[in-house]
Design an enzyme around this catalytic site. Sequence first.
Site, PDB file in Angstrom:
ATOM      1  CB  THR A 190      10.166  -9.700 -12.514  1.00 56.28           C
ATOM      2  OG1 THR A 190      11.117  -9.382 -13.675  1.00 56.28           O
ATOM      3  CG2 THR A 190       9.770 -11.066 -12.769  1.00 56.28           C
ATOM      4  CB  SER A 222      -1.937  -3.635   2.187  1.00 53.37           C
ATOM      5  OG  SER A 222      -0.908  -4.452   2.833  1.00 53.37           O
ATOM      6  CB  ALA A 223      -1.733  -9.022   0.328  1.00 53.05           C
ATOM      7  CG  HIS A 224       0.718  -6.874   5.206  1.00 51.68           C
ATOM      8  ND1 HIS A 224       0.804  -6.779   6.907  1.00 51.68           N
ATOM      9  CD2 HIS A 224       0.896  -5.549   4.754  1.00 51.68           C
ATOM     10  CE1 HIS A 224       0.892  -5.162   7.104  1.00 51.68           C
ATOM     11  NE2 HIS A 224       1.175  -4.708   5.672  1.00 51.68           N
ATOM     12  CB  CYS A 278       4.035   3.109  10.504  1.00 51.74           C
ATOM     13  SG  CYS A 278       3.474   2.223   9.161  1.00 51.74           S
ATOM     14  CD  GLN A 320      -5.860  -1.223   8.807  1.00 50.49           C
ATOM     15  OE1 GLN A 320      -6.737  -2.093   9.415  1.00 50.49           O
ATOM     16  NE2 GLN A 320      -4.621  -1.198   9.213  1.00 50.49           N
ATOM     17  CG  ASN A 376      -3.776   3.694  10.461  1.00 49.51           C
ATOM     18  OD1 ASN A 376      -4.139   4.785   9.939  1.00 49.51           O
ATOM     19  ND2 ASN A 376      -2.451   3.758  10.785  1.00 49.51           N
ATOM     20  CB  ALA A 435      -1.023   0.040   1.243  1.00 47.28           C
ATOM     21  CB  THR A 436       4.059   2.314   1.636  1.00 38.35           C
ATOM     22  OG1 THR A 436       3.784   2.104   2.946  1.00 38.35           O
ATOM     23  CG2 THR A 436       5.196   3.454   1.336  1.00 38.35           C
TER      24      THR A 436
END
Length: 397
Positions: A257, A217-219, A342, A197, A169, A87-88
């Site tokens: 890639t 974001s995936a995580h 963060c 979020q 967040n 996401a960043t």
Amino acid sequence: MTAPPPYPCRPPAGLTFPIYLDYGATTPVDPRVAKVMCDFLTDKFGNAASSSHSFGWEARRAVDKARAQVAGLVGAQAAEIVWTSGATESNNLALKGTAYALRAQGRGKHLITVATEHKAVLDTMDTLERAGFDVTYLTPGADGLITPEQFRAALRQDTILASVMYVNNEIGVIQPIAELGEICAERGIVFHVDAVQAAGKIAIDLKQLKVDLMSFSAHKAYGPKGIGALYVRHNPALKLEAQIDGGGHENGMRSGTLATHQIVGMGEAFALAGELLAAESQRIRTLRDRLWSGIAALPGVQLNGCAVNRVPHNLNVSFPPTRYGTLGGQLLGIAVSAGSACNSAAAAPSFVLLAIGRSPDVARNAVRFSLGRDTTEAEIDYVVATVTQVLALETVQ
């Protein structure tokens, strides 16, 4: 660690420590996601850009499927999903890519955001200010929300881009994205939303929302770290200036890639999130309400953020200080956060809580409980009992 911490309250048999209530920082990879990923680390190792043999074709099909899975969760078209490292990067590409492109077209230089955004947005806006853009930072109310009227009043003739986080967040409040999007559409302003979020927690339909760019974001959704996506609405007039030069991948917006194993992980995670969203949100809401009802009446407890317009997964609460410091530091065996991951190492109070009018002392003594897929009722009851006893034994009189 499986032994309980040294608190007077006796934990239920079978409760495993530490108890994880920091899902807002990151989530474990779902075993179903990990299984799909492993296949593309070993046998299915092809490069999705290799178009002359079956290894590459197989990787390309997997990437295309994942693109459709991510799009499916949020009501987008597969072709509107651009892969990033997280996401960043998505926020950087959305904001810098749009701002630089629109300024080059002579459209203007004024940007709008909110003072409680994630640092990935605020720091990017700071960089754009140093590059000659004007940025307005809206201050939310005590509930953490901005209003459409406040947003409209900040617009200028040269406003070209606005960025507002869907779900905060730290305090979990839900901004009025639909209304803000309508305002932007009326004025021809590009609208970006950080939905990290929100995805998998609330329903998102980009067929209905007037949003041009959205970061994921995936995580945060039981997928792997190191992979994210940016939704870019199909609009010939919407051009982003690439921030990474190279082979012109992702329609020239993001060279590099493709990490097929991470991409298929994100796709599977978002597909599962869509399947589980309704039932899981209700289950977590019940647990969140159980937690809040257990601690709300304790002396000096304050809820941070709107009590209604918020995701069920988040409860941000300020407590009175204990004789040994903040309550968060006394919750041995319970993983919680004082704010965003963060900034959790910083000694300063949360800038989000300061922005909504909390005093430095109240902000410094905040704890973010973020619940997730593995949170249980027994864990919540233990947390309530522990918080109650710690405050009773250690609160500064």
